[in-house]
Design an enzyme around this catalytic site. Structure first.
Site, PDB file in Angstrom:
ATOM      1  N   ILE A 224      14.592 117.526  44.294  1.00  0.00           N
ATOM      2  CA  ILE A 224      16.533 116.964  44.709  1.00  0.00           C
ATOM      3  C   ILE A 224      16.836 118.131  43.207  1.00  0.00           C
ATOM      4  O   ILE A 224      17.618 118.592  43.616  1.00  0.00           O
ATOM      5  CB  ILE A 224      16.752 116.008  44.657  1.00  0.00           C
ATOM      6  CG1 ILE A 224      16.203 115.710  46.430  1.00  0.00           C
ATOM      7  CG2 ILE A 224      17.729 116.091  44.866  1.00  0.00           C
ATOM      8  CD1 ILE A 224      16.348 113.885  46.104  1.00  0.00           C
TER       9      ILE A 224
ATOM     10  N   LYS B  40      14.604 100.389  42.288  1.00  0.00           N
ATOM     11  CA  LYS B  40      16.332 100.834  42.593  1.00  0.00           C
ATOM     12  C   LYS B  40      16.987  99.610  42.695  1.00  0.00           C
ATOM     13  O   LYS B  40      18.651  99.661  42.455  1.00  0.00           O
ATOM     14  CB  LYS B  40      16.196 101.490  44.208  1.00  0.00           C
ATOM     15  CG  LYS B  40      14.816 102.396  44.088  1.00  0.00           C
ATOM     16  CD  LYS B  40      15.831 103.503  42.785  1.00  0.00           C
ATOM     17  CE  LYS B  40      15.071 104.464  42.998  1.00  0.00           C
ATOM     18  NZ  LYS B  40      15.268 105.311  42.369  1.00  0.00           N
TER      19      LYS B  40
ATOM     20  N   TYR C 196       8.981 100.035  43.426  1.00  0.00           N
ATOM     21  CA  TYR C 196       9.882 100.990  44.261  1.00  0.00           C
ATOM     22  C   TYR C 196      11.271 100.111  44.843  1.00  0.00           C
ATOM     23  O   TYR C 196      11.964 100.580  43.549  1.00  0.00           O
ATOM     24  CB  TYR C 196       9.474 101.585  45.679  1.00  0.00           C
ATOM     25  CG  TYR C 196      10.795 103.099  44.989  1.00  0.00           C
ATOM     26  CD1 TYR C 196      10.242 104.121  43.483  1.00  0.00           C
ATOM     27  CD2 TYR C 196      11.251 102.760  46.275  1.00  0.00           C
ATOM     28  CE1 TYR C 196      11.430 105.257  44.145  1.00  0.00           C
ATOM     29  CE2 TYR C 196      12.057 104.264  46.294  1.00  0.00           C
ATOM     30  CZ  TYR C 196      12.108 104.898  45.857  1.00  0.00           C
ATOM     31  OH  TYR C 196      12.770 106.181  45.525  1.00  0.00           O
TER      32      TYR C 196
ATOM     33  N   SER D  23      18.079 105.707  45.676  1.00  0.00           N
ATOM     34  CA  SER D  23      17.354 105.196  46.939  1.00  0.00           C
ATOM     35  C   SER D  23      17.812 104.376  48.065  1.00  0.00           C
ATOM     36  O   SER D  23      18.763 103.651  47.985  1.00  0.00           O
ATOM     37  CB  SER D  23      15.954 105.342  47.285  1.00  0.00           C
ATOM     38  OG  SER D  23      15.446 104.902  48.257  1.00  0.00           O
TER      39      SER D  23
ATOM     40  N   SER E  32      11.557 120.318  39.867  1.00  0.00           N
ATOM     41  CA  SER E  32      11.421 120.685  41.247  1.00  0.00           C
ATOM     42  C   SER E  32      12.336 119.418  41.767  1.00  0.00           C
ATOM     43  O   SER E  32      12.909 118.407  41.925  1.00  0.00           O
ATOM     44  CB  SER E  32       9.734 120.176  41.850  1.00  0.00           C
ATOM     45  OG  SER E  32       9.807 119.043  40.822  1.00  0.00           O
TER      46      SER E  32
END
Length: 325
Positions: free
Chosen positions: A58, A204, A200, A187, A56
């Site tokens: 990207i 990253k 998060y 991100s 699903s």
């Protein structure tokens, strides 16, 4: 004196370009330049590409982009039915691909013990791997001080350790074959921390540290492309981590014109992969301008962020969605 005046004027124009052009773009300047004048995505024809998180969002859209370009694909995720649908559409996107050119390989990336078996399957199937796209992962919405340490651990295992584990297998293979490419779907939070997502942001930043180190050690043989999207129009919020272990955010993602579509994001990723760009941003102008101000003028950027405030930053990220934590 005229020489220095010219240099000064060129410098002014340089910075003005970096402030004005992001107002009309949905990606960084180099990526946009390569989209127009660089290698086309079709130059990847015949490459063997493994995409994790391909069922699903990207990852799914990137599969279609690369299938259209003529790549041979391995599609991995946990949801088999969804992967089969993605494979079906990949074959529809390019009539010259046959059933053997697109392999569905279900994989829970959290089970590190299965990585080597999965990698050997890919090599046995296609004889090689050219590009590994690490796309699997989940976002987060949570108040920093309320986040359980178990959530940090779970996010690190999914969004960092699983990626590092699979990538190390790929790197060893690439060093044997002479070259290869690792793609990380990161991100902009890896550069500019996102509000209400402490864990998060941390994972990253960790990814960037891991893979920038890889570049320094093997830049002659291994190409690393770190893709940093801003808000993308996918149904990611419902599955996002929260502050509590085992609790998902469970809120439907709002549609908003300030989010880049998953299809457009995947297309730009294809451009970045084809041109072996090392670090790219994908975001709509409001965020892109802020990123460039932070990059070029960090002191001004810090003042601007504080002035805009938390509510604006949350709206910039999630449109009409506000935190529930």
């Amino acid at each position: 004196m005229a020489f220095f005046a010219t240099i000064g004027l060129l410098s002014v124009f340089y910075y003005i370009a970096y402030l004005i052009l992001p107002s009309i773009l949905d990606c960084d300047l180099l990526l946009r330049f390569k989209e127009i004048f660089g290698k086309p995505i079709s130059s990847l024809k015949g490459k063997v590409v493994w995409i994790s998180g391909a069922s699903s969002g990207i990852g799914e859209q990137l599969a279609y982009v690369l299938a259209k370009a003529g790549c041979k694909l391995i599609l991995s995720a946990r949801r088999v039915a969804e992967l089969e649908q993605v494979k079906k559409r990949c074959l529809e996107e390019n009539k010259y691909l046959n059933d053997d050119d697109v392999e569905v390989y279900p994989l829970d990336v959290l089970n590190l013990d299965l990585h080597e078996k999965a990698f050997l399957h890919v090599i046995n199937k296609f004889g090689k791997l050219d590009i590994l796209v690490n796309n699997a992962g989940r976002s987060q919405r949570a108040q920093w001080e309320n986040i359980q340490v178990e959530v940090d651990r779970e996010m690190f295992e999914l969004n960092v350790l699983s990626i590092v584990s699979l990538s190390r297998l790929a790197v060893k293979h690439f060093l044997q074959t002479g070259n290869g490419q690792i793609v990380i779907n990161s991100s902009v939070a890896g550069f500019f921390p996102a509000i209400m997502s402490g864990s998060y942001n941390g994972i990253k930043h960790a990814l960037h540290g891991y893979f920038k180190s890889l570049v320094l050690e093997h830049f002659r043989n291994i190409d690393v492309t770190i893709v940093c999207p801003g808000p993308i129009q996918t149904n990611f919020l419902a599955e996002s981590f929260t502050e509590q272990s085992g609790v998902k955010y469970g809120i439907k993602t709002e549609k908003d014109q300030n989010k880049v579509s998953a299809k457009r994001c995947a297309t730009l990723m294809g451009v970045a992969i084809a041109n072996k760009l090392d670090y790219v941003w994908i975001a709509k102008p409001n965020l892109l301008r802020l990123l460039y101000i932070l990059y070029c003028f960090p002191n001004v950027g810090k003042w601007l962020v504080m002035t805009l405030g938390a509510k604006y930053l949350m709206k910039l990220r999630d449109a009409k969605v506000s935190s529930q934590n």
